[in-house]
Design an enzyme around this catalytic site. Structure first.
Site, short mmCIF file in Angstrom:
data_model
loop_
_atom_site.label_atom_id
_atom_site.label_comp_id
_atom_site.label_asym_id
_atom_site.label_seq_id
_atom_site.Cartn_x
_atom_site.Cartn_y
_atom_site.Cartn_z
N ASN A 51 32.38 43.07 61.39
CA ASN A 51 33.18 44.29 61.25
C ASN A 51 32.38 45.44 60.63
O ASN A 51 32.93 46.31 60.00
CB ASN A 51 34.46 44.00 60.47
CG ASN A 51 34.20 43.46 59.09
OD1 ASN A 51 33.06 43.47 58.61
ND2 ASN A 51 35.23 42.97 58.44
N PHE B 186 36.31 30.15 55.22
CA PHE B 186 35.71 31.18 56.07
C PHE B 186 34.30 31.55 55.63
O PHE B 186 33.59 32.26 56.35
CB PHE B 186 36.59 32.45 56.12
CG PHE B 186 36.69 33.18 54.80
CD1 PHE B 186 35.69 34.04 54.38
CD2 PHE B 186 37.80 33.01 53.99
CE1 PHE B 186 35.79 34.73 53.17
CE2 PHE B 186 37.92 33.69 52.78
CZ PHE B 186 36.90 34.54 52.37
N ARG C 122 36.97 53.03 51.39
CA ARG C 122 37.80 51.96 51.97
C ARG C 122 38.75 52.53 53.03
O ARG C 122 39.00 51.90 54.04
CB ARG C 122 38.52 51.19 50.88
CG ARG C 122 37.45 50.41 50.07
CD ARG C 122 37.94 49.34 49.22
NE ARG C 122 38.73 48.33 49.85
CZ ARG C 122 38.25 47.21 50.42
NH1 ARG C 122 36.96 47.00 50.49
NH2 ARG C 122 39.08 46.31 50.91
N ARG D 23 35.67 50.98 61.47
CA ARG D 23 35.99 49.74 62.19
C ARG D 23 36.89 50.01 63.40
O ARG D 23 36.73 49.38 64.45
CB ARG D 23 36.64 48.73 61.25
CG ARG D 23 35.66 48.18 60.21
CD ARG D 23 36.37 47.32 59.20
NE ARG D 23 35.47 46.70 58.25
CZ ARG D 23 35.84 46.30 57.04
NH1 ARG D 23 37.10 46.45 56.64
NH2 ARG D 23 34.96 45.74 56.23
N THR E 180 40.05 45.13 57.59
CA THR E 180 39.00 44.17 57.87
C THR E 180 38.86 43.84 59.35
O THR E 180 37.75 43.77 59.87
CB THR E 180 39.26 42.87 57.07
OG1 THR E 180 39.31 43.21 55.68
CG2 THR E 180 38.18 41.86 57.29
N LYS F 77 26.37 46.07 57.79
CA LYS F 77 26.11 44.66 58.10
C LYS F 77 25.16 44.49 59.29
O LYS F 77 24.92 45.44 60.05
CB LYS F 77 27.43 43.96 58.37
CG LYS F 77 28.35 43.90 57.14
CD LYS F 77 29.64 43.18 57.48
CE LYS F 77 30.58 43.10 56.29
NZ LYS F 77 31.79 42.34 56.62
N TYR G 190 28.89 37.12 47.32
CA TYR G 190 30.21 36.63 47.71
C TYR G 190 30.70 35.50 46.82
O TYR G 190 31.41 34.60 47.27
CB TYR G 190 30.18 36.16 49.17
CG TYR G 190 30.06 37.28 50.18
CD1 TYR G 190 31.12 38.15 50.42
CD2 TYR G 190 28.88 37.47 50.89
CE1 TYR G 190 31.01 39.17 51.35
CE2 TYR G 190 28.76 38.49 51.82
CZ TYR G 190 29.82 39.34 52.05
OH TYR G 190 29.71 40.35 52.97
N HIS H 165 30.76 46.49 54.65
CA HIS H 165 31.43 45.96 53.46
C HIS H 165 31.47 47.12 52.48
O HIS H 165 30.52 47.90 52.39
CB HIS H 165 30.61 44.81 52.85
CG HIS H 165 30.96 44.56 51.41
ND1 HIS H 165 32.01 43.75 51.03
CD2 HIS H 165 30.43 45.06 50.26
CE1 HIS H 165 32.09 43.75 49.70
NE2 HIS H 165 31.14 44.54 49.23
N GLU I 226 28.62 44.61 42.01
CA GLU I 226 27.81 44.62 43.23
C GLU I 226 26.63 45.58 43.13
O GLU I 226 25.52 45.24 43.56
CB GLU I 226 28.70 44.98 44.43
CG GLU I 226 29.72 43.89 44.74
CD GLU I 226 30.70 44.27 45.83
OE1 GLU I 226 30.68 45.42 46.33
OE2 GLU I 226 31.50 43.39 46.21
#
Length: 141
Positions: free
Chosen positions: A118, A63, A91, A108, A97, A15, A55, A121, A132
């Protein structure tokens, strides 16, 4: 419990906060050291309509507007990683998150103090990975 194909793929977005902080190499090297293969990579800026596509399931949630502003606010790096059970492995490597609550040793947990900013993704299922990857890297389908 079934074993997944060694050719399983997942999408990872590094990100804008991670790019801004100079963490791209650190994050990619963690995946490489784990033994995951880097199948594709591109740096780009996300526009609003592409953010809405990526998204899609969150567009109507409260949010989403600040998330959209954050994700379109600077360059990011999109990766396709592959390996045995890569979705579950990635993951686990990125952590929960909220970076304030993520376990030490996760991306993270080691590098983030935020819920929204964070760093990464990652696709959360085989179906979302296919959707995706098709969106970000249609040439790989």
């Amino acid at each position: 419990m079934s074993s997944s194909s060694p050719d399983e793929r997942t999408l990872v977005l590094i990100k804008p906060d991670a790019v801004r902080r100079g963490l791209v190499g650190e994050i990619i090297s963690r995946f490489e050291r784990k033994g995951l293969r880097l199948d594709a990579m591109v740096q780009r800026t996300l526009d609003e309509s592409f953010a809405d596509q990526h998204y899609a399931e969150h567009v109507d949630k409260p949010f989403y507007p600040p998330l959209k502003a954050f994700m379109t606010g600077g360059p990011l790096v999109a990766l396709v990683l592959s390996g045995d059970q890569v979705i579950e492995v990635v993951r686990g490597m990125i952590g929960v998150t909220d970076g304030r609550r993520a376990a030490a040793g996760t991306i993270r947990g080691d590098l983030s103090l935020s819920n929204r900013e964070n760093l990464v993704h990652a696709s959360d299922s085989v179906d979302s990975a296919k959707r995706e990857i098709g969106l970000w890297f249609p040439e790989l389908l």
